[in-house]
Design an enzyme around this catalytic site. Sequence first.
Site, short mmCIF file in Angstrom:
data_model
loop_
_atom_site.label_atom_id
_atom_site.label_comp_id
_atom_site.label_asym_id
_atom_site.label_seq_id
_atom_site.Cartn_x
_atom_site.Cartn_y
_atom_site.Cartn_z
N PRO A 17 5.75 -46.61 -13.45
CA PRO A 17 4.88 -45.44 -13.56
C PRO A 17 4.43 -44.88 -12.22
O PRO A 17 4.17 -45.62 -11.27
CB PRO A 17 3.67 -45.96 -14.34
CG PRO A 17 3.73 -47.45 -14.23
CD PRO A 17 5.18 -47.79 -14.11
N ARG A 25 2.68 -38.35 -3.83
CA ARG A 25 1.64 -39.30 -4.19
C ARG A 25 1.27 -40.17 -2.98
O ARG A 25 2.13 -40.90 -2.47
CB ARG A 25 2.21 -40.20 -5.29
CG ARG A 25 1.35 -41.37 -5.63
CD ARG A 25 2.11 -42.37 -6.49
NE ARG A 25 1.24 -43.44 -6.89
CZ ARG A 25 1.65 -44.65 -7.22
NH1 ARG A 25 2.94 -44.94 -7.22
NH2 ARG A 25 0.78 -45.58 -7.55
N TYR A 30 3.07 -44.45 0.38
CA TYR A 30 4.36 -44.54 -0.30
C TYR A 30 5.46 -43.67 0.34
O TYR A 30 6.58 -43.68 -0.14
CB TYR A 30 4.19 -44.16 -1.78
CG TYR A 30 3.24 -45.07 -2.52
CD1 TYR A 30 3.49 -46.44 -2.61
CD2 TYR A 30 2.08 -44.59 -3.12
CE1 TYR A 30 2.62 -47.29 -3.27
CE2 TYR A 30 1.21 -45.43 -3.79
CZ TYR A 30 1.48 -46.79 -3.86
OH TYR A 30 0.63 -47.63 -4.51
N ASN A 80 10.85 -52.02 -9.45
CA ASN A 80 9.49 -51.78 -8.96
C ASN A 80 8.72 -51.34 -10.20
O ASN A 80 8.77 -50.16 -10.59
CB ASN A 80 9.46 -50.69 -7.88
CG ASN A 80 8.04 -50.50 -7.35
OD1 ASN A 80 7.07 -51.02 -7.90
ND2 ASN A 80 7.91 -49.74 -6.27
N ALA A 83 2.36 -50.23 -11.29
CA ALA A 83 1.12 -50.84 -11.77
C ALA A 83 1.36 -51.88 -12.86
O ALA A 83 0.58 -52.83 -13.02
CB ALA A 83 0.16 -49.77 -12.26
N GLU A 104 12.45 -57.93 -7.14
CA GLU A 104 11.23 -57.13 -7.28
C GLU A 104 10.94 -56.42 -5.96
O GLU A 104 10.96 -57.06 -4.90
CB GLU A 104 10.08 -58.07 -7.65
CG GLU A 104 8.74 -57.37 -7.79
CD GLU A 104 7.60 -58.34 -8.15
OE1 GLU A 104 7.88 -59.55 -8.37
OE2 GLU A 104 6.45 -57.90 -8.18
N HIS A 106 8.28 -53.70 -3.87
CA HIS A 106 7.08 -52.87 -3.75
C HIS A 106 7.14 -52.16 -2.42
O HIS A 106 7.42 -52.77 -1.38
CB HIS A 106 5.80 -53.70 -3.88
CG HIS A 106 5.70 -54.33 -5.23
ND1 HIS A 106 5.39 -53.60 -6.34
CD2 HIS A 106 5.96 -55.59 -5.64
CE1 HIS A 106 5.44 -54.40 -7.40
NE2 HIS A 106 5.79 -55.61 -7.00
N ARG A 113 -3.52 -55.46 -0.09
CA ARG A 113 -4.26 -54.42 -0.79
C ARG A 113 -5.34 -55.04 -1.69
O ARG A 113 -5.72 -56.18 -1.49
CB ARG A 113 -3.27 -53.53 -1.55
CG ARG A 113 -2.27 -52.85 -0.62
CD ARG A 113 -1.39 -51.85 -1.33
NE ARG A 113 -2.16 -50.77 -1.90
CZ ARG A 113 -1.68 -49.88 -2.77
NH1 ARG A 113 -0.39 -49.95 -3.14
NH2 ARG A 113 -2.44 -48.94 -3.27
C1 DQA Z 1 3.62 -50.37 -5.95
C2 DQA Z 1 2.31 -51.15 -5.80
C3 DQA Z 1 1.52 -51.13 -7.10
O1 DQA Z 1 0.31 -51.87 -6.96
C4 DQA Z 1 1.16 -49.69 -7.46
O2 DQA Z 1 0.51 -49.66 -8.71
C5 DQA Z 1 2.34 -48.80 -7.46
C6 DQA Z 1 3.36 -48.94 -6.41
C7 DQA Z 1 4.40 -50.28 -4.63
O3 DQA Z 1 5.57 -49.95 -4.69
O4 DQA Z 1 3.84 -50.52 -3.56
O5 DQA Z 1 2.43 -47.86 -8.26
O6 DQA Z 1 4.44 -51.02 -6.89
#
Ligand code: DQA
Length: 159
Positions: A17, A25, A30, A80, A83, A104, A106, A113
């Site tokens: 999401p 965003r 990001y 990824n 959330a 995985e 991120h 964070r």
């Molecule tokens: C994320 C980190 C998550 O905590 C966040 O909700 C995201 C992006 C990242 O790629 O850093 O939507 O997955």
Amino acid sequence: MEIGVGVMSKVCIIHGPNLNLLGSREPSLYGEITLEELNRQLTDYGKRLGLEVETFQSNYEGAIVEKIQQAVGCDCLIINAAAYTHTSIAIRDALLAVKVPAVEVHISNIYRREDFRQRSLLADVVQGQIVGFGVYGYRLALDAAIHLLQGGTTIVQTG
Ligand code: DQA
């Protein structure tokens, strides 16, 4: 480079999401690249590695679960879950059910964070995590996919 004999390995990248909003965003966290451009670059990079890359994004947990269930045709998953990483037992269970090796990703370093982001319900059911390298992490994940598809382990050999 092809991993199998004359068969291109397929890597499926799943974006969770709000990742459809990449570029606009929170760009300081990001980055400024759009998801469309990122997917194009990853498809090209995959091709150079000899991989077929399929990309998918959804804001819905159930749609992501269904995509994972259909991933039996994928040799490796890159996910990824955004959330949902921190909340979704359903996505965790789907990854366990399909038994496809998964990486995985991120974009941000979730361990630097808020507390609620520092727990991943997926971490112990994937082969490994790549966090904090921005969108470059997806390329690293494609490199990791090649390593896994070539039979590499996630255990560091010593000596
Ligand atoms: C994320 C980190 C998550 O905590 C966040 O909700 C995201 C992006 C990242 O790629 O850093 O939507 O997955």
